[in-house]
Design a protein around this motif. Structure first.
Motif, PDB file in Angstrom:
ATOM      1  N   VAL A 160     -14.425 -79.195  46.384  1.00 51.61           N
ATOM      2  CA  VAL A 160     -13.845 -78.650  45.665  1.00 51.61           C
ATOM      3  C   VAL A 160     -13.004 -77.835  44.823  1.00 51.61           C
ATOM      4  N   HIS A 161     -12.586 -77.766  43.426  1.00 51.31           N
ATOM      5  CA  HIS A 161     -12.005 -76.852  42.727  1.00 51.31           C
ATOM      6  C   HIS A 161     -12.785 -75.631  42.977  1.00 51.31           C
ATOM      7  N   THR A 162     -11.559 -74.971  43.518  1.00 49.20           N
ATOM      8  CA  THR A 162     -11.852 -73.423  43.854  1.00 49.20           C
ATOM      9  C   THR A 162     -10.734 -72.472  44.147  1.00 49.20           C
ATOM     10  N   ASN A 163     -10.762 -71.428  43.537  1.00 50.46           N
ATOM     11  CA  ASN A 163      -9.395 -70.048  43.479  1.00 50.46           C
ATOM     12  C   ASN A 163      -9.072 -70.257  44.584  1.00 50.46           C
ATOM     13  N   THR A 164      -7.759 -69.938  44.472  1.00 54.33           N
ATOM     14  CA  THR A 164      -6.523 -69.839  45.794  1.00 54.33           C
ATOM     15  C   THR A 164      -5.736 -68.435  45.900  1.00 54.33           C
ATOM     16  N   VAL A 165      -6.250 -67.673  45.012  1.00 53.39           N
ATOM     17  CA  VAL A 165      -5.425 -66.088  44.936  1.00 53.39           C
ATOM     18  C   VAL A 165      -5.591 -65.518  46.494  1.00 53.39           C
ATOM     19  N   ARG A 216     -11.052 -80.392  56.661  1.00 53.32           N
ATOM     20  CA  ARG A 216     -13.006 -80.432  56.896  1.00 53.32           C
ATOM     21  C   ARG A 216     -13.407 -79.703  55.882  1.00 53.32           C
ATOM     22  N   ALA A 217     -12.442 -80.035  54.186  1.00 58.85           N
ATOM     23  CA  ALA A 217     -13.114 -79.935  53.019  1.00 58.85           C
ATOM     24  C   ALA A 217     -14.090 -79.022  53.035  1.00 58.85           C
ATOM     25  N   GLU A 218     -13.593 -77.772  53.103  1.00 61.75           N
ATOM     26  CA  GLU A 218     -14.249 -76.584  53.161  1.00 61.75           C
ATOM     27  C   GLU A 218     -13.708 -75.681  51.864  1.00 61.75           C
ATOM     28  N   ASP A 219     -14.155 -74.759  51.625  1.00 62.25           N
ATOM     29  CA  ASP A 219     -13.947 -74.122  50.294  1.00 62.25           C
ATOM     30  C   ASP A 219     -12.831 -72.616  50.256  1.00 62.25           C
ATOM     31  N   VAL A 220     -11.431 -73.506  50.579  1.00 60.09           N
ATOM     32  CA  VAL A 220     -10.917 -71.646  51.006  1.00 60.09           C
ATOM     33  C   VAL A 220     -10.620 -70.371  49.361  1.00 60.09           C
ATOM     34  N   GLY A 221     -11.464 -70.141  49.004  1.00 56.35           N
ATOM     35  CA  GLY A 221     -11.296 -69.534  48.210  1.00 56.35           C
ATOM     36  C   GLY A 221     -13.450 -68.686  48.658  1.00 56.35           C
ATOM     37  N   ASP A 222     -13.832 -69.141  49.509  1.00 58.56           N
ATOM     38  CA  ASP A 222     -15.137 -68.294  50.722  1.00 58.56           C
ATOM     39  C   ASP A 222     -14.263 -67.875  51.592  1.00 58.56           C
ATOM     40  N   HIS A 223     -14.533 -66.146  51.474  1.00 59.95           N
ATOM     41  CA  HIS A 223     -13.848 -65.420  52.532  1.00 59.95           C
ATOM     42  C   HIS A 223     -14.245 -65.701  53.739  1.00 59.95           C
ATOM     43  N   VAL A 243      -3.039 -74.111  48.304  1.00 55.58           N
ATOM     44  CA  VAL A 243      -3.234 -74.861  49.429  1.00 55.58           C
ATOM     45  C   VAL A 243      -4.587 -76.261  49.287  1.00 55.58           C
ATOM     46  N   VAL A 244      -4.653 -75.999  47.461  1.00 56.54           N
ATOM     47  CA  VAL A 244      -5.530 -77.332  47.346  1.00 56.54           C
ATOM     48  C   VAL A 244      -4.546 -78.331  46.765  1.00 56.54           C
ATOM     49  N   CYS A 245      -3.250 -78.247  47.035  1.00 52.88           N
ATOM     50  CA  CYS A 245      -2.506 -79.532  46.102  1.00 52.88           C
ATOM     51  C   CYS A 245      -1.779 -80.553  47.596  1.00 52.88           C
ATOM     52  N   SER A 300      -7.880 -69.778  36.675  1.00 51.70           N
ATOM     53  CA  SER A 300      -8.837 -69.897  36.607  1.00 51.70           C
ATOM     54  C   SER A 300      -9.636 -70.108  36.941  1.00 51.70           C
ATOM     55  N   ALA A 301     -10.124 -71.653  38.352  1.00 51.28           N
ATOM     56  CA  ALA A 301     -10.815 -71.908  39.663  1.00 51.28           C
ATOM     57  C   ALA A 301     -11.700 -71.006  39.577  1.00 51.28           C
ATOM     58  N   PRO A 302     -13.358 -71.467  39.354  1.00 48.16           N
ATOM     59  CA  PRO A 302     -13.774 -70.237  40.668  1.00 48.16           C
ATOM     60  C   PRO A 302     -13.463 -69.722  41.713  1.00 48.16           C
ATOM     61  N   GLN A 303     -13.629 -68.409  41.865  1.00 49.86           N
ATOM     62  CA  GLN A 303     -13.791 -67.962  43.615  1.00 49.86           C
ATOM     63  C   GLN A 303     -14.670 -69.260  44.266  1.00 49.86           C
ATOM     64  N   HIS A 304     -15.740 -69.335  43.934  1.00 49.31           N
ATOM     65  CA  HIS A 304     -16.381 -70.583  44.993  1.00 49.31           C
ATOM     66  C   HIS A 304     -17.067 -70.917  44.526  1.00 49.31           C
ATOM     67  N   GLY A 305     -16.036 -72.489  44.464  1.00 53.23           N
ATOM     68  CA  GLY A 305     -15.990 -73.889  43.840  1.00 53.23           C
ATOM     69  C   GLY A 305     -17.130 -74.291  44.571  1.00 53.23           C
ATOM     70  N   HIS A 306     -17.991 -74.834  43.888  1.00 52.07           N
ATOM     71  CA  HIS A 306     -19.163 -75.958  44.216  1.00 52.07           C
ATOM     72  C   HIS A 306     -18.665 -77.223  43.126  1.00 52.07           C
ATOM     73  N   GLU A 307     -18.520 -77.460  42.151  1.00 46.07           N
ATOM     74  CA  GLU A 307     -18.112 -78.342  41.086  1.00 46.07           C
ATOM     75  C   GLU A 307     -16.680 -79.915  41.969  1.00 46.07           C
TER      76      GLU A 307
END
Length: 235
Positions: free
Chosen positions: A94-99, A131-138, A9-11, A46-53
């Motif tokens: 942002v670079h975020t985890n997608t699992v 919307r450039a939202e963080d899809v690692g955020d619950h 979903v981040v591709c 390995s991406a962080p769950q809550h990406g900020h970068e």
């Protein structure tokens, strides 16, 4: 006929490929007999769950390019996406985890079938790219899932556990077994593999070929011969 789509979903190319496949299906005479199922692929487990970068910053390290070069590459893809009717805010992602997003896609497939899963896939792509939202955020995942039509209680239960993690891993393993090293990757009737966001015309050709081969036209041999019909038998 079934089409399996391995994507993340981040591709951005997965979003583009989704639109191109949909364009081919829109003109396909047998589209109502085609089932599209989304399979999981994690580009960066390995991406962080809550990406900020920002993804652009991460890419500078991975590609060894300057920020300006990466942003120029992203702009080319932004412009291409616009030609497909997509708004891609790649400079803001942002670079975020997608699992967890993938686990919810499995929930959608199990509880509502491919139709509900497609609704969720579209919602997740829109959340991340439009919307450039963080899809690692619950919270973001919950909003997208509920808007798509999933049960809020089941969404909360899945996100609070590791449910469907095995299914995600199984999808990734199957992609590797097919030889896929990136996404999007499409498998039509477990017979044809299509790598990358191919032009709509390529998808249309594959659909037509797969349909014809799975349902071959009857070959009539021999000429006319005596036979019986509604009006009786020829003598």
């Amino acid at each position: 006929m079934q089409i399996e789509v391995w994507s993340d979903v981040v591709c951005p190319w997965c979003f583009v490929g989704k639109r191109r496949l949909e364009g081919a299906l829109a003109d396909f005479a047998h589209r109502d007999d085609v089932e599209v199922v989304y399979r999981s692929f994690e580009l960066d487990p390995s991406a962080p769950q809550h990406g900020h970068e920002l993804t652009s910053v991460v890419l500078t390290r991975k590609l060894g390019r300057s920020v300006e070069e990466v942003r120029a590459m992203q702009q080319q893809l932004i412009d291409l996406g616009a030609s497909e009717g997509l708004e891609l805010r790649l400079h803001d992602n942002v670079h975020t985890n997608t699992v967890d997003a993938h686990r919810l896609l499995h929930l959608a497939l199990e509880t509502g079938g491919p139709g509900l899963q497609r609704e969720l896939a579209e919602a997740l792509f829109a959340a991340y790219f439009t919307r450039a939202e963080d899809v690692g955020d619950h919270a973001v995942l919950t909003a997208a899932a509920v808007d798509a039509g999933l049960d809020p209680e089941r969404v909360a239960a899945v996100l609070a556990s590791d449910e469907y993690a095995g299914a995600v891993a199984s999808d990734v393993a199957q992609a590797r077994a097919y030889g896929a090293t990136g996404v999007p990757f499409f498998v039509v009737d477990q017979k044809y593999g299509v790598s990358g966001a191919q032009p709509t015309e390529v998808f249309a050709q594959v659909l037509a070929q797969a349909w014809t081969e799975s349902r071959p036209a009857l070959q009539t041999v021999g000429g006319d011969a005596d036979a019986c019909g509604p009006d009786g038998c020829a003598i």
